[in-house]
Design an enzyme around this catalytic site. Structure first.
Site, PDB file in Angstrom:
ATOM      1  CE  LYS A 174      -3.124  -3.176   0.671  1.00  0.00           C
ATOM      2  NZ  LYS A 174      -4.275  -3.589  -0.098  1.00  0.00           N
TER       3      LYS A 174
HETATM    4  C1  LIG Z   1      -5.107  -4.680   0.667  1.00  0.00           C
HETATM    5  C2  LIG Z   1      -6.571  -4.518   0.669  1.00  0.00           C
HETATM    6  C3  LIG Z   1      -7.377  -4.968   1.731  1.00  0.00           C
HETATM    7  C4  LIG Z   1      -6.854  -5.800   2.867  1.00  0.00           C
HETATM    8  O1  LIG Z   1      -5.782  -5.256   3.551  1.00  0.00           O
HETATM    9  P1  LIG Z   1      -4.757  -6.238   4.315  1.00  0.00           P
HETATM   10  O2  LIG Z   1      -3.945  -5.266   5.106  1.00  0.00           O
HETATM   11  O3  LIG Z   1      -3.978  -6.962   3.281  1.00  0.00           O
HETATM   12  O4  LIG Z   1      -5.565  -7.124   5.176  1.00  0.00           O
HETATM   13  C5  LIG Z   1      -8.730  -4.708   1.687  1.00  0.00           C
HETATM   14  N1  LIG Z   1      -9.287  -4.062   0.660  1.00  0.00           N
HETATM   15  C6  LIG Z   1      -8.559  -3.616  -0.382  1.00  0.00           C
HETATM   16  C7  LIG Z   1      -9.235  -2.872  -1.481  1.00  0.00           C
HETATM   17  C8  LIG Z   1      -7.177  -3.852  -0.422  1.00  0.00           C
HETATM   18  O5  LIG Z   1      -6.485  -3.441  -1.481  1.00  0.00           O
END
Ligand SMILES: *Cc1c(COP(=O)(O)O)cnc(C)c1O
Length: 428
Positions: A207
């Site tokens: 992210k």
């Molecule tokens: C990455 C992501 C998640 C989940 O996040 P994690 O930290 O991997 O549990 C949920 N929704 C979206 C749209 C994502 O890109």
């Protein structure tokens, strides 16, 4: 231009080296993160609520305060992942057995699984050309069972929060934004993740900013914050650290508490966010402007935006005339060293598109009874079908996606403009 100039057919590539990697937050990790983590290690205090350090370093608390202030929300709560943030937000919002929650056809599967773990039924709605939740289809999918809408700001692009909030208000629904991919984005000047009643962020490795694993919840409601806090720290309702309980009655919770090491990392990464965004947005603006004329001339287009200024800039997406054109375009662009891919191919498993969500589509759960789909409280009729959202599949199938990152310099951007132009001239 003749096709044999394309790198795909043996020509010279538009740039000699590989396209810059993504992982904006991860690739910015440096001395400040090292220092902050070392401070926590040396204090021997890894737990947010008590420990050896006197006074506590309060790394998680400091991150929460800084994050709430940054986004313009009243309350932030650090948790262990984006999935944990979604589950916490849904639990705080009171989503449970029998409740339908509308989610987009294009999102990471965690949006859907978080609903399932709260015993709700994910109902899948179309995305529009922005590749975010289509407000018109959301309205069509509302039933007497609907309790919430989850807008997902997919690939850094803001959903139409004005229309989605208006629809929610009209029908008395909760809104939970999944802002995992759009940290730092905004819609008409207001930060994403502050429109809905309670909203989720991820700090996972891929992210915008990252702690490896981690997440956060934002809300302006003291009551929802209290419920989120109680759910995420199911063994610690007696904790006075978080202020007086007042007349709040605890319920069964889990443990999604953030560690001080994660909190330390999150605080430093948050400080980097605006700088990373500025560089990424500059790259996107440069390439978008530099390819506008060739798009016009060759009949393809950058995906439209609900608010281009608020876009996070993590990627470029072009909509090609059809899926075959998109496949070839992406292949040719990658050969030019501008790494590109399409967003949906039936034969290539990818859990960002509902079509490939095996566990959801086939209702496979960890419990042998198949809850929540077999739940006697569920009075709805929703059925999963691979062709349930044909418009989304059609759009995603002809979408060509190029990753951007703060590492994309003006010179890199210019090679992308040259490469996209070259490929479009040869193939379209
Ligand atoms: C990455 C992501 C998640 C989940 O996040 P994690 O930290 O991997 O549990 C949920 N929704 C979206 C749209 C994502 O890109």
């Amino acid at each position: 231009m003749s096709k044999d100039k394309l790198a795909l057919y043996g020509g010279q590539p538009a740039r000699p080296t590989a396209w810059p990697n993504t992982y904006p937050g991860a690739l910015s990790i440096g001395a400040e993160e090292e220092q902050a983590v070392l401070e926590v290690i040396r204090s021997q205090n890894l737990f947010r609520y008590y420990g050896a350090a006197t006074p506590s370093l309060n790394k998680v608390k400091s991150f929460e305060q800084a994050f709430a202030a940054y986004a313009g929300a009243k309350h932030a709560l650090g948790v262990t992942s984006g999935t944990a943030a979604l589950m916490t937000a849904l639990a705080a919002a009171g989503i449970g057995p029998g409740d339908e929650v509308i989610i987009p056809a294009y999102t990471w599967i965690a949006t859907a699984t978080a609903v399932v773990w709260n015993m709700g039924i994910p109902v899948i709605a179309e995305v529009d050309e922005t590749l975010t939740l289509d407000p018109d289809d959301v309205e069509r999918k509302i039933t007497p069972q609907t309790k919430a809408i989850m807008p997902v700001h997919m690939r850094g692009a803001p959903c139409n929060m004005e229309r989605l909030m208006a629809i929610a208000k009209k029908h008395g629904l909760m809104v939970i934004e999944d802002t995992a991919q759009a940290n730092g984005g905004y819609f008409r000047g207001q930060h994403l993740g502050t429109f809905g009643h309670i909203n989720a962020f991820s700090l996972q490795y891929s992210k915008m900013i990252t702690t490896g694993e981690g997440g956060a919840v934002l809300t302006n409601s003291h009551e929802l914050y209290r419920r989120a806090q109680a759910y995420h720290d199911g063994g610690g309702i007696w904790r006075k650290t978080e202020g007086d309980l007042g007349d709040f009655l605890p319920f069964t919770g889990v443990n999604f508490r953030m560690t001080e090491i994660t909190g330390a990392l999150a605080g430093i990464q948050l400080g980097r966010l605006e700088g990373l965004l500025a560089r990424q947005r500059a790259a996107k603006a440069r390439i978008t402007a530099g390819t506008a004329a060739i798009c016009q001339a060759k009949g393809f287009a950058a995906r439209p935006s609900n608010d281009a200024a608020g876009d996070v800039g993590v990627c470029l997406v072009y909509l090609l005339p059809d899926a075959d054109a998109a496949q070839l375009f992406a292949k040719a662009l990658s050969a030019e060293n501008i790494s590109a891919h399409t967003l949906f191919t039936p034969a290539v498993e990818d859990w960002h598109v509902y079509y490939h969500w095996g566990p959801i589509m086939e209702k496979r759960t960890a419990n042998r009874l198949g809850c929540p789909w077999t739940c006697p409280y569920y009075e709805g009729q929703y059925a999963y079908r691979p062709d349930a959202c044909p418009r989304s599949l059609e759009l995603l199938g002809r979408a060509v996606h190029v990753d951007l990152s703060p590492m994309v310099t003006d010179a890199d951007a210019d090679t992308a403009i040259a490469g996209i132009t070259k490929v479009a001239e040869a193939l379209l």
